[in-house]
Design a protein around this motif. Structure first.
Motif, PDB file in Angstrom:
ATOM      1  N   ARG A   1      -9.885  -0.670   3.190  1.00 39.59           N
ATOM      2  CA  ARG A   1      -9.488  -0.732   4.593  1.00 39.59           C
ATOM      3  C   ARG A   1     -10.744  -0.585   5.427  1.00 39.59           C
TER       4      ARG A   1
ATOM      5  N   ARG B   1     -10.258  -1.617  -5.800  1.00 39.98           N
ATOM      6  CA  ARG B   1      -9.381  -0.693  -5.089  1.00 39.98           C
ATOM      7  C   ARG B   1      -9.061  -1.256  -3.719  1.00 39.98           C
ATOM      8  N   CYS B   2      -8.088  -0.675  -3.087  1.00 41.37           N
ATOM      9  CA  CYS B   2      -7.720  -1.084  -1.733  1.00 41.37           C
ATOM     10  C   CYS B   2      -8.868  -0.745  -0.779  1.00 41.37           C
TER      11      CYS B   2
ATOM     12  N   SER C   1      -4.558   7.407   4.154  1.00 39.10           N
ATOM     13  CA  SER C   1      -5.378   6.522   4.982  1.00 39.10           C
ATOM     14  C   SER C   1      -4.589   5.915   6.139  1.00 39.10           C
TER      15      SER C   1
ATOM     16  N   TRP D   1      -1.261   1.787  -4.746  1.00 36.95           N
ATOM     17  CA  TRP D   1      -0.638   0.562  -4.266  1.00 36.95           C
ATOM     18  C   TRP D   1       0.087  -0.114  -5.421  1.00 36.95           C
TER      19      TRP D   1
ATOM     20  N   TYR E   1      -7.416  -4.815   6.152  1.00 41.91           N
ATOM     21  CA  TYR E   1      -7.300  -4.266   4.802  1.00 41.91           C
ATOM     22  C   TYR E   1      -7.268  -5.395   3.787  1.00 41.91           C
TER      23      TYR E   1
ATOM     24  N   VAL F   1      -6.143  -5.816  -0.354  1.00 43.56           N
ATOM     25  CA  VAL F   1      -5.441  -5.152  -1.450  1.00 43.56           C
ATOM     26  C   VAL F   1      -5.516  -6.042  -2.685  1.00 43.56           C
TER      27      VAL F   1
ATOM     28  N   MET G   1       0.832  -1.197   0.000  1.00 44.24           N
ATOM     29  CA  MET G   1       0.000   0.000   0.000  1.00 44.24           C
ATOM     30  C   MET G   1       0.873   1.255   0.000  1.00 44.24           C
TER      31      MET G   1
ATOM     32  N   GLU H   1     -11.970   3.532   2.747  1.00 45.13           N
ATOM     33  CA  GLU H   1     -12.006   3.195   4.165  1.00 45.13           C
ATOM     34  C   GLU H   1     -13.461   3.061   4.583  1.00 45.13           C
TER      35      GLU H   1
ATOM     36  N   ASP I   1      -4.318   7.940  -2.608  1.00 42.70           N
ATOM     37  CA  ASP I   1      -3.554   6.741  -2.260  1.00 42.70           C
ATOM     38  C   ASP I   1      -3.387   5.838  -3.480  1.00 42.70           C
TER      39      ASP I   1
ATOM     40  N   ALA J   1      -0.046   4.498   0.891  1.00 42.89           N
ATOM     41  CA  ALA J   1      -1.264   5.075   1.452  1.00 42.89           C
ATOM     42  C   ALA J   1      -0.998   6.001   2.635  1.00 42.89           C
TER      43      ALA J   1
ATOM     44  N   THR K   1      -7.870   4.567  -1.894  1.00 42.95           N
ATOM     45  CA  THR K   1      -8.236   3.679  -0.798  1.00 42.95           C
ATOM     46  C   THR K   1      -9.649   3.995  -0.329  1.00 42.95           C
TER      47      THR K   1
END
Length: 370
Positions: free
Chosen positions: A243, A240-241, A53, A152, A252, A254, A48, A97, A150, A50, A95
């Motif tokens: 979290r 997308r990532c 985040s 990755w 999380y 990824v 990540m 969240e 963010d 990031a 990211t």
């Protein structure tokens, strides 16, 4: 005995190899000492990038460092892909969240307010909006934040590309384990190998992650165990990532371009305990399932343990290590992949007389010797 090099770097993880590549490109003779480059914390890392985040209330110097390194990643990636011929699976969708419960959402709202005071770009989303971005999210997700800046990357591809680019730049790999740093009263340091040989150096860079203190006693670096899972499913399962907070516990997910999903990670102060435990696997899957129920249908492709190199203030150690001719590039915690570009730029500058990036000045190891 190996022929002498201008610089010998102990440690072939993402930080050490990035420093080695950048330094070799500046015309110095560089060797990396590592029996299995990329086989340590980088092998287990999620990749990540990031800083937004990852922000916490007491770590603004780390945030500034992370933002500066994130800004350097596009050029770093382009040059590395060009010189290595590899594709890094670098992704910039941001990211997401998300919060499972009301208390978790309240925490994210407070965090968003703090992030905005720092000038960070985050968007508050309803649960429905979160699911419009990621349809596999649970209907019970209450809301979330989108950190669009963010990114990755696949860290295993990064280290393979770095090794290729480093060797193309004239670098040398010494595929042995280092046993220590020889610090003579006069003259230059050298690296002692477990096989009994030594590698002479003009200067030495300690980039051995959580093992750095065993090579150079006094470095305030400790191992922080992390258990991590890799799942395999259809491409596009997540885009997308993600979290999340589940009753206060972070998780999380990824995604990779090939359908792999990295799920992590525990954070355990257990020294070098390399066991993957039933409890660790259970907790990771339990919390992730609350956010993305369908992941329990995916293949469990790999379990792994990595040892993050932690420091007392969570800032890395980048700079002179307290002995003539010895520098540190270690202590990156969970941010080694993110901080690779700025670490490489800072150490290469120190080795060649250039200007160290301003954001990296707070990482001088001397802060623990004062």
């Amino acid at each position: 005995m190996e022929p002498g090099h201008d610089v010998v770097i102990v440690g072939g993880g993402v930080a050490g190899l990035a420093v080695a590549w950048r330094t070799a490109r500046r015309g110095l003779s560089v060797a990396v000492v590592d029996p299995v480059p990329g086989g340590g914390a980088t092998h287990a890392a999620a990749g990540m990038l990031a800083p937004v985040s990852e922000v916490t209330y007491t770590e603004e110097p780390l945030l500034r460092l992370g933002l500066a390194s994130l800004a350097a990643w596009p050029a770093f990636r382009a040059e590395l892909e060009d010189e290595s011929g590899a594709e890094l699976d670098y992704r910039t969708e941001g990211t997401l969240e998300v919060a499972r419960g009301a208390d978790d959402m309240a925490f994210l709202d407070d965090l968003a307010a703090f992030e905005r005071t720092l000038g960070l770009r985050v968007e508050r989303l309803t649960g429905r909006e979160c699911r419009s971005f990621e349809p596999m999210l649970s209907p019970s997700v209450r809301g979330g934040l989108l950190a669009r800046d963010d990114a990755w990357v696949n860290p295993r591809r990064v280290v393979r590309a770095l090794l290729t680019a480093f060797e193309k730049a004239g670098g040398t790999l010494v595929a042995e384990r280092a046993a220590g740093i020889v610090l003579p009263g006069r003259g230059s340091p050298s690296v002692r190998l477990e096989s009994g040989g030594t590698v002479p150096a003009g200067r030495v860079v300690v980039a051995a992650g959580s093992w750095s203190a065993s090579l150079l006693p006094g470095l305030p670096v400790r191992p922080v165990k992390g258990q991590i899972l890799r799942l395999r499913g259809p491409r596009g399962f997540l885009t997308r990532c993600v979290r999340g907070l589940v009753h206060g516990s972070p998780a999380y997910l990824v995604p990779r371009g090939d359908g792999e999903i990295t799920l992590g990670a525990t954070s355990e102060e257990l020294g070098y305990d390399a066991r993957v435990t039933a409890g660790g696997v259970y907790e990771l899957l339990r919390d992730a399932r609350e956010l993305v129920p369908g992941l329990t249908e995916l293949e469990l492709a790999e379990t792994a343990v990595g040892f993050r190199p932690g420091t007392p203030d969570n800032l890395p150690l980048i700079g002179p290590a307290g002995h003539p001719g010895v520098l540190a590039a270690t202590g990156h915690g969970r941010n080694g992949v993110l901080l690779a570009p700025i670490t490489a730029e800072a150490v290469a500058a120190l080795l060649t007389g250039g200007a160290v990036p301003e954001a990296a000045l707070s990482c001088d190891p001397g802060r623990f010797r004062e």
